[in-house]
Design a protein around this motif. Structure first.
Motif, PDB file in Angstrom:
ATOM      1  N   GLU A  11      -4.410  -0.712  -4.866  1.00 58.09           N
ATOM      2  CA  GLU A  11      -4.905  -0.601  -6.228  1.00 58.09           C
ATOM      3  C   GLU A  11      -3.986  -1.400  -7.151  1.00 58.09           C
ATOM      4  O   GLU A  11      -2.892  -1.799  -6.770  1.00 58.09           O
ATOM      5  CB  GLU A  11      -4.957   0.867  -6.666  1.00 58.09           C
ATOM      6  CG  GLU A  11      -6.055   1.678  -5.981  1.00 58.09           C
ATOM      7  CD  GLU A  11      -5.629   2.291  -4.656  1.00 58.09           C
ATOM      8  OE1 GLU A  11      -4.411   2.285  -4.336  1.00 58.09           O
ATOM      9  OE2 GLU A  11      -6.505   2.770  -3.923  1.00 58.09           O
ATOM     10  N   ASP A  63       0.837  -1.209   0.000  1.00 60.15           N
ATOM     11  CA  ASP A  63       0.000   0.000   0.000  1.00 60.15           C
ATOM     12  C   ASP A  63       0.872   1.258   0.000  1.00 60.15           C
ATOM     13  O   ASP A  63       1.057   1.917   1.023  1.00 60.15           O
ATOM     14  CB  ASP A  63      -0.922  -0.025   1.222  1.00 60.15           C
ATOM     15  CG  ASP A  63      -1.916   1.120   1.242  1.00 60.15           C
ATOM     16  OD1 ASP A  63      -2.149   1.741   0.189  1.00 60.15           O
ATOM     17  OD2 ASP A  63      -2.457   1.394   2.333  1.00 60.15           O
ATOM     18  N   LYS A  64       1.384   1.605  -1.157  1.00 59.37           N
ATOM     19  CA  LYS A  64       2.339   2.719  -1.264  1.00 59.37           C
ATOM     20  C   LYS A  64       1.751   4.068  -0.862  1.00 59.37           C
ATOM     21  O   LYS A  64       2.442   4.892  -0.287  1.00 59.37           O
ATOM     22  CB  LYS A  64       2.886   2.814  -2.696  1.00 59.37           C
ATOM     23  CG  LYS A  64       3.693   1.611  -3.118  1.00 59.37           C
ATOM     24  CD  LYS A  64       4.960   1.504  -2.321  1.00 59.37           C
ATOM     25  CE  LYS A  64       5.809   0.357  -2.813  1.00 59.37           C
ATOM     26  NZ  LYS A  64       6.844  -0.026  -1.901  1.00 59.37           N
ATOM     27  N   ASP A  65       0.474   4.322  -1.196  1.00 60.47           N
ATOM     28  CA  ASP A  65      -0.092   5.630  -0.864  1.00 60.47           C
ATOM     29  C   ASP A  65      -0.773   5.650   0.512  1.00 60.47           C
ATOM     30  O   ASP A  65      -1.326   6.665   0.922  1.00 60.47           O
ATOM     31  CB  ASP A  65      -1.051   6.112  -1.951  1.00 60.47           C
ATOM     32  CG  ASP A  65      -2.264   5.217  -2.134  1.00 60.47           C
ATOM     33  OD1 ASP A  65      -2.479   4.300  -1.308  1.00 60.47           O
ATOM     34  OD2 ASP A  65      -3.002   5.430  -3.117  1.00 60.47           O
ATOM     35  N   LYS A  66      -0.690   4.542   1.225  1.00 60.22           N
ATOM     36  CA  LYS A  66      -1.155   4.428   2.617  1.00 60.22           C
ATOM     37  C   LYS A  66      -2.617   4.824   2.799  1.00 60.22           C
ATOM     38  O   LYS A  66      -2.998   5.410   3.803  1.00 60.22           O
ATOM     39  CB  LYS A  66      -0.270   5.250   3.572  1.00 60.22           C
ATOM     40  CG  LYS A  66       1.207   4.918   3.468  1.00 60.22           C
ATOM     41  CD  LYS A  66       1.481   3.471   3.768  1.00 60.22           C
ATOM     42  CE  LYS A  66       2.968   3.166   3.647  1.00 60.22           C
ATOM     43  NZ  LYS A  66       3.248   1.830   3.185  1.00 60.22           N
ATOM     44  N   ASN A  67      -3.467   4.436   1.834  1.00 60.92           N
ATOM     45  CA  ASN A  67      -4.890   4.727   1.960  1.00 60.92           C
ATOM     46  C   ASN A  67      -5.698   3.528   2.462  1.00 60.92           C
ATOM     47  O   ASN A  67      -6.922   3.561   2.473  1.00 60.92           O
ATOM     48  CB  ASN A  67      -5.464   5.247   0.633  1.00 60.92           C
ATOM     49  CG  ASN A  67      -5.456   4.190  -0.467  1.00 60.92           C
ATOM     50  OD1 ASN A  67      -4.947   3.079  -0.285  1.00 60.92           O
ATOM     51  ND2 ASN A  67      -6.007   4.549  -1.618  1.00 60.92           N
ATOM     52  N   GLU A  88      -0.311  -0.414  -7.510  1.00 59.56           N
ATOM     53  CA  GLU A  88       0.490  -0.748  -6.335  1.00 59.56           C
ATOM     54  C   GLU A  88       0.815  -2.244  -6.321  1.00 59.56           C
ATOM     55  O   GLU A  88       1.922  -2.647  -5.958  1.00 59.56           O
ATOM     56  CB  GLU A  88      -0.250  -0.373  -5.052  1.00 59.56           C
ATOM     57  CG  GLU A  88      -0.415   1.122  -4.877  1.00 59.56           C
ATOM     58  CD  GLU A  88      -1.326   1.468  -3.721  1.00 59.56           C
ATOM     59  OE1 GLU A  88      -0.898   2.281  -2.870  1.00 59.56           O
ATOM     60  OE2 GLU A  88      -2.452   0.925  -3.652  1.00 59.56           O
TER      61      GLU A  88
END
Length: 126
Positions: free
Chosen positions: A83, A75-79, A86
């Motif tokens: 997706e 989870d690269k964008d840490k949301n 990712e």
């Protein structure tokens, strides 16, 4: 024979070449199919439970901090959800047992030199 072939071209690929080779070998459709298998609720993203469930199907127990670590790496964008972009980035870069078993289960990369030797001629070029 496979080692001789690899060494004749300077040995194994450098890291950036590994990514190019991975992308060339596997279409986005192949990876989307895998993503959709893991995405049990067909939401278009992976949640932590879906990652844990897939690990169990692969015979890996990911619980607590270990699950958090794998999920956070994906989870690269840490949301809180993974997706497809990712997931692809994680497949191309992760060096974990989970990734290795996932790739082996679905026939994506992850082959060791010893495995290539057993495959016979023609396997290196697809």
């Amino acid at each position: 024979a496979a080692l001789k072939y690899l060494n004749s071209y300077g040995g194994r690929f450098p890291q950036d070449e590994r990514l190019k080779a991975f992308r060339a070998q596997h279409t986005k459709g192949d990876i989307m199919d895998i993503f959709n298998v893991i995405d049990m609720d067909q939401s278009g993203f992976l949640d932590k439970q879906e990652v844990a469930d897939m690990a169990v199907r692969l015979g890996i127990t990911l619980e607590g901090s270990e699950l958090d670590e794998v999920f956070d790496h994906m989870d690269k964008d840490k949301n809180g959800r993974i997706e497809i972009h990712e997931f692809i980035a994680w497949l191309e870069s992760a060096e974990t047992d989970f990734r290795e078993k996932l790739c082996m289960e679905f026939g994506l990369g992850g082959k060791k030199v010893e495995d290539l030797k057993e495959m016979g001629s023609g396997s290196l070029l697809g």
